[in-house]
Write a protein that holds these residues in place. Structure first.
Motif, short mmCIF file in Angstrom:
data_model
loop_
_atom_site.label_atom_id
_atom_site.label_comp_id
_atom_site.label_asym_id
_atom_site.label_seq_id
_atom_site.Cartn_x
_atom_site.Cartn_y
_atom_site.Cartn_z
N GLU A 130 0.83 -1.20 0.00
CA GLU A 130 0.00 0.00 0.00
C GLU A 130 0.87 1.26 0.00
O GLU A 130 0.63 2.19 -0.76
CB GLU A 130 -0.91 -0.04 1.23
CG GLU A 130 -1.79 1.16 1.42
CD GLU A 130 -2.95 1.19 0.42
OE1 GLU A 130 -3.41 0.10 0.05
OE2 GLU A 130 -3.35 2.29 0.03
N LEU A 131 1.90 1.27 0.85
CA LEU A 131 2.65 2.50 1.05
C LEU A 131 3.81 2.66 0.09
O LEU A 131 4.40 3.73 0.01
CB LEU A 131 3.20 2.55 2.48
CG LEU A 131 2.12 2.56 3.55
CD1 LEU A 131 2.75 2.46 4.92
CD2 LEU A 131 1.31 3.82 3.45
N GLY A 132 4.18 1.64 -0.59
CA GLY A 132 5.28 1.75 -1.53
C GLY A 132 6.45 0.90 -1.09
O GLY A 132 6.98 1.09 0.00
N ALA A 133 6.83 -0.06 -1.89
CA ALA A 133 7.94 -0.92 -1.55
C ALA A 133 8.49 -1.51 -2.83
O ALA A 133 7.80 -1.57 -3.84
CB ALA A 133 7.50 -2.04 -0.62
N ALA A 134 9.75 -1.91 -2.75
CA ALA A 134 10.35 -2.58 -3.89
C ALA A 134 10.69 -4.00 -3.48
O ALA A 134 11.19 -4.23 -2.37
CB ALA A 134 11.62 -1.86 -4.33
N CYS A 135 10.36 -4.93 -4.35
CA CYS A 135 10.72 -6.32 -4.09
C CYS A 135 11.84 -6.69 -5.03
O CYS A 135 11.73 -6.48 -6.24
CB CYS A 135 9.51 -7.22 -4.31
SG CYS A 135 9.91 -8.95 -4.14
N ILE A 136 12.91 -7.20 -4.47
CA ILE A 136 14.05 -7.59 -5.29
C ILE A 136 14.16 -9.10 -5.25
O ILE A 136 14.46 -9.69 -4.22
CB ILE A 136 15.34 -6.90 -4.79
CG1 ILE A 136 15.15 -5.39 -4.95
CG2 ILE A 136 16.54 -7.39 -5.55
CD1 ILE A 136 16.20 -4.59 -4.31
N ASP A 137 13.83 -9.74 -6.35
CA ASP A 137 13.77 -11.19 -6.44
C ASP A 137 15.10 -11.66 -7.02
O ASP A 137 15.32 -11.57 -8.23
CB ASP A 137 12.58 -11.59 -7.32
CG ASP A 137 12.50 -13.08 -7.51
OD1 ASP A 137 13.07 -13.82 -6.69
OD2 ASP A 137 11.85 -13.51 -8.49
N MET A 138 15.99 -12.15 -6.14
CA MET A 138 17.33 -12.50 -6.58
C MET A 138 17.36 -13.94 -7.07
O MET A 138 17.51 -14.87 -6.29
CB MET A 138 18.33 -12.28 -5.44
CG MET A 138 18.23 -10.87 -4.88
SD MET A 138 19.39 -10.54 -3.59
CE MET A 138 20.91 -10.65 -4.49
N GLY A 139 17.18 -14.13 -8.34
CA GLY A 139 17.14 -15.47 -8.91
C GLY A 139 18.52 -15.93 -9.32
O GLY A 139 19.53 -15.32 -8.97
N GLY A 140 18.55 -17.02 -10.06
CA GLY A 140 19.82 -17.58 -10.48
C GLY A 140 20.42 -16.81 -11.64
O GLY A 140 21.60 -16.49 -11.65
N GLY A 141 19.58 -16.52 -12.65
CA GLY A 141 20.12 -15.90 -13.85
C GLY A 141 19.79 -14.44 -13.96
O GLY A 141 20.42 -13.71 -14.72
N ALA A 142 18.76 -14.00 -13.25
CA ALA A 142 18.35 -12.61 -13.36
C ALA A 142 17.79 -12.17 -12.01
O ALA A 142 17.29 -12.98 -11.24
CB ALA A 142 17.29 -12.44 -14.44
N THR A 143 17.91 -10.87 -11.75
CA THR A 143 17.37 -10.32 -10.52
C THR A 143 16.22 -9.40 -10.91
O THR A 143 16.41 -8.44 -11.66
CB THR A 143 18.45 -9.53 -9.77
OG1 THR A 143 19.49 -10.44 -9.42
CG2 THR A 143 17.89 -8.92 -8.51
N GLY A 144 15.04 -9.72 -10.43
CA GLY A 144 13.86 -8.94 -10.80
C GLY A 144 13.60 -7.85 -9.78
O GLY A 144 13.79 -8.04 -8.59
N VAL A 145 13.16 -6.72 -10.26
CA VAL A 145 12.81 -5.59 -9.40
C VAL A 145 11.37 -5.23 -9.70
O VAL A 145 11.00 -5.09 -10.87
CB VAL A 145 13.72 -4.37 -9.68
CG1 VAL A 145 13.34 -3.22 -8.77
CG2 VAL A 145 15.17 -4.73 -9.52
N SER A 146 10.55 -5.14 -8.65
CA SER A 146 9.19 -4.67 -8.87
C SER A 146 8.85 -3.68 -7.77
O SER A 146 9.20 -3.89 -6.61
CB SER A 146 8.19 -5.83 -8.87
OG SER A 146 8.29 -6.54 -7.67
N ILE A 147 8.20 -2.60 -8.16
CA ILE A 147 7.84 -1.56 -7.19
C ILE A 147 6.32 -1.55 -7.07
O ILE A 147 5.61 -1.56 -8.08
CB ILE A 147 8.36 -0.19 -7.65
CG1 ILE A 147 9.88 -0.25 -7.76
CG2 ILE A 147 7.95 0.88 -6.67
CD1 ILE A 147 10.48 1.02 -8.25
N PHE A 148 5.87 -1.58 -5.83
CA PHE A 148 4.43 -1.61 -5.58
C PHE A 148 4.03 -0.31 -4.89
O PHE A 148 4.75 0.21 -4.03
CB PHE A 148 4.07 -2.78 -4.66
CG PHE A 148 3.98 -4.09 -5.39
CD1 PHE A 148 5.12 -4.73 -5.81
CD2 PHE A 148 2.75 -4.67 -5.64
CE1 PHE A 148 5.05 -5.93 -6.48
CE2 PHE A 148 2.67 -5.87 -6.31
CZ PHE A 148 3.81 -6.51 -6.73
#
Lengths: 444, 300
Positions: free
Chosen positions: A232-250
């Protein structure tokens, strides 16, 4: 773009068919592992939920009845590079999960971490001719968004309306039934490389499975690892995978930005392998057992047998200190975080009300990683684990399964996307008839 | 890059199922197919086998022959053969009669014995009250018999003489009355069905000693006690609420007081106990008339 609209609608129909049958599979094709979960939907919609979220955060509707994981083959950077190998790996997990569930699954929801995702913020405005606002008007407003030039061979993965505004009132979550003169929408559009999606769809088709949905793995990890107030307030999720690191902002419970860094845990492993001159599987073992990012004096004295299979006694009996391993891993992890920092800066993350950063994914299990991340990304860092889901085996509850668990939630409660609204039909018989009825009502 | 043209490179074991195995596995997991394989196919195979046997007469007879042969071979085993017949609780004559009734051809398999039917046969014999049959260990067929005990002789309306038990069931034909000197004699139609009442009357008539010849049932409703010297005591009908035993006891009491039975009276009519009636013999009647006329002043 129109045929993608149709194919996404076809996937939605598949998802509804799977809900009717009550069994659906989740497939997370990653660079390190491929996971498959089989969900059973009991069809009981729990009542008493608030804000569209049911009991147990909406998870009481489904239960995991089968789970299988295998080492992924033929996948790099979250993209398929050897189709036949990947197909075999998918067959392995699907048959394993089916065996545990003792049920046949035909529909699968998959996620995609590679494909160079790119976010676009779209907006549109329409003038309303009749009030109250109907679903037709919402569809018209969404269709009025002018599509950006996505580039050659790129496809839309997500197109989610994130905000509605009527006249001067913004921040509405549901404009239907309200009155106003002007309807404005903001839409978040995520595009990925079409070839990567096509490869994945082809692999799934080759396994006799029907695709019932496709989601970005950064998005799935975000809905699994972020708690509600962070979303709700704003956060970034950093999904540290094997081949790529995903970034998503909510923000306000919608994903407003997503990107990925094409560096991951596999690169750390290959650094160790190259730096210490050992085989990749031994490097992986040393990373998981002895890895770290902060070296202390004790680590200088802790010697690790790095082993080897060359037959050369001197070569196979080498030892390194843990500080050396850390010295190899740390620069690579710093590089990942610096890339992520660049993505967050590009997205304007510093303007969000809360700047919580959640690390998840298999790569986030390195001890001391949050200390390193807080020096580069900001002060509000936490390690995120996915939500607990009914029936999920203990082995599949770690942060490496954030995307898979997020896909479960995505399967149960999909976000409204552009293609969930009917295409606006400007001149139909129904509309003219309605107009005639209104004319009668106004004049008699 | 690995060689693209080589399939299933030697030495690299692949844990993944092959495409065919994967498809078969999925097929087996689909509910309809699974139900067909697990239930439908066995049923169809059994039905086909049954039909294949049924259509041909020779196969059918062969199968029934095999069945009967197997059954026979089990029944003929020595463990199941009955070699001895033991009749307990019966007099030697009755035991002989039972053996003749059954006509068993020993040794015989216990599977061939129909105990219920044999028991019914034995119980049709008049002297047998109940019979229990049991095949015991060691190949013994034990028949436990409860014999009826005679309590009275019954002269049937056809003139035959039977011994009967307390339930009125005839036991044996008696050739002569003298063979059973101690037993009372009942006669008349329906005497056997009212035997309990008759025995009670006889019991009450015990003070009369050996003067009692027997009882005679009259019209299937009441008893006559027949004494010697052609004297008859007519007792009331119990069905009308008059107790014959009480009536007889009152008459005996009166006899003790007035010595009735010794007089020349032929019938003591107690059919209405509150109004007993006597019938004199012919000679006594004339004598009484004569005395009456003397008393009234007539000429003798």
């Amino acid at each position: 773009m129109f045929d993608l609209y149709q194919s996404q609608r076809a996937q939605r129909r598949m998802r509804n068919a799977a809900m009717d049958r009550g069994v659906i599979a989740i497939l997370d094709v990653g660079s390190t592992k491929i996971a498959c979960l089989v969900l059973r939907f009991d069809g009981v919609d729990p009542s008493g939920g608030r804000d569209g979220v049911g009991a147990l955060a909406g998870q009481s509707r489904f239960r995991v009845i089968g789970a299988a994981t295998t080492r992924s083959r033929g996948v790099a950077f979250g993209e398929i590079e050897a189709m036949a190998e990947t197909e075999r790996a998918i067959r392995t997990v699907v048959s394993g999960a089916q065996k545990m569930a003792q049920v046949r699954v035909d529909h699968v929801i998959a996620c995609l971490s590679g494909g160079r995702p790119r976010s676009y913020g779209l907006d549109s405005q329409i003038n309303l001719t009749e009030t109250p606002i109907s679903e037709q008007d919402v569809a018209r407003a969404l269709a009025a968004c002018d599509a950006p030039d996505l580039g050659e061979g790129r496809e839309v993965l997500h197109a989610q309306p994130v905000n509605f505004a009527i006249d001067h009132r913004s921040g509405l979550s549901d404009p239907r039934g309200q009155t106003g003169n002007r309807l404005a929408t903001d839409m978040h559009l995520l595009s990925v490389d079409g070839g990567v999606v096509a490869n994945l769809i082809h692999c799934i088709k080759r396994c006799d499975l029907e695709l019932a949905g496709l989601a970005s793995s950064a998005y799935a990890a975000g809905i699994a690892a972020l708690v509600e107030d962070e979303q709700e307030l704003g956060a970034a999720c950093i999904d540290m995978g094997g081949g790529a690191t995903g970034v998503s902002i909510f923000l306000r419970k919608h994903m407003i930005y997503s990107d990925s860094v094409r560096i991951g845990g596999d690169h750390v492993t290959s650094d160790i392998s190259k730096g210490l001159q050992i085989a990749p599987h031994q490097a992986e073992r040393i990373k998981t057992f002895h890895g770290g990012v902060v070296a202390t004096g004790l680590d200088d004295r802790e010697m690790i047998e790095i082993g080897g299979e060359t037959g050369d006694w001197e070569h196979d009996r080498r030892q390194v200190s843990r500080a050396e391993v850390i010295g190899v891993m740390r620069p690579r992890l710093e590089e990942i975080f610096e890339e992520v920092r660049a993505k967050l800066d590009a997205a304007g993350f510093e303007h969000l009300p809360s700047q919580q950063i959640v690390l998840t994914g298999g790569g986030s299990q390195v001890p001391g990683l949050e200390g390193l991340a807080s020096r580069i990304l900001g002060q509000q860092i936490r390690l995120g684990r996915p939500l607990r889901v009914q029936g999920l085996p203990q082995a599949a509850t770690g942060p490496a399964f954030a995307a898979a668990v997020g896909l479960c939630l995505f399967a149960a409660y999909p976000q409204d996307e552009w293609w969930d609204f009917e295409l606006p039909a400007p001149s139909t018989a129904g509309r003219s008839l309605r107009r005639a009825v209104r004319w009668f009502r106004d004049n008699w | 890059m690995w060689p693209l043209t080589r399939r299933n490179a030697a030495g690299r074991s692949d844990p993944s199922p092959s495409r065919t195995a994967y498809k078969i596995n999925r097929l087996l997991l689909s509910p309809l197919f699974r139900g067909t394989v697990k239930l439908g196919l066995p049923l169809a195979a059994m039905a086909a086998l049954g039909g294949w046997i049924w259509v041909d007469e020779a196969r059918r007879t062969l199968l029934t022959d095999i069945y009967h042969e197997a059954r026979r071979s089990i029944e003929q085993r020595p463990e199941f053969s009955v070699r001895m017949l033991a009749v307990d609780g019966a007099s030697p004559a009755l035991a002989q009669e039972v053996r003749q009734t059954l006509m068993l051809d020993l040794p015989i398999s216990s599977f061939d014995l129909e105990l219920d039917k044999m028991r019914a046969d034995i119980e049709t014999l008049n002297p047998v009250a109940t019979a229990q049959l049991q095949v015991r260990q060691g190949g013994v067929l034990q028949i436990q018999i409860e014999e009826r005990s005679p309590v009275a002789l019954w002269r049937t309306p056809a003139g035959e003489l039977w011994t009967i038990d307390v339930t009125g069931h005839p036991i044996r034909l008696a050739l002569r009355r003298a063979d059973f000197p101690g037993m009372p004699l009942l006669s008349g139609e329906g005497a056997d069905s009212a035997i309990q009442e008759g025995l009670a009357v006889l019991n009450a008539a015990a003070p009369l000693g050996d003067r009692v010849r027997g009882l005679k049932r009259r019209g299937e409703r009441r008893w006559d006690v027949v004494l010697d010297r052609s004297q008859v005591i007519q007792l009331p009908d119990a069905a009308e609420g008059r107790d014959p035993v009480t009536a007889l006891q009152r008459l005996i009491a009166r006899d003790k007081a007035q010595d009735l039975f010794a007089r020349d009276i032929t019938i003591f009519d107690m059919r209405l106990p509150e109004r007993p009636t006597l019938r004199l013999s012919q000679a006594a009647t004339q004598e009484m008339l004569r005395i009456r006329s003397l008393e009234s002043g007539g000429t003798p």
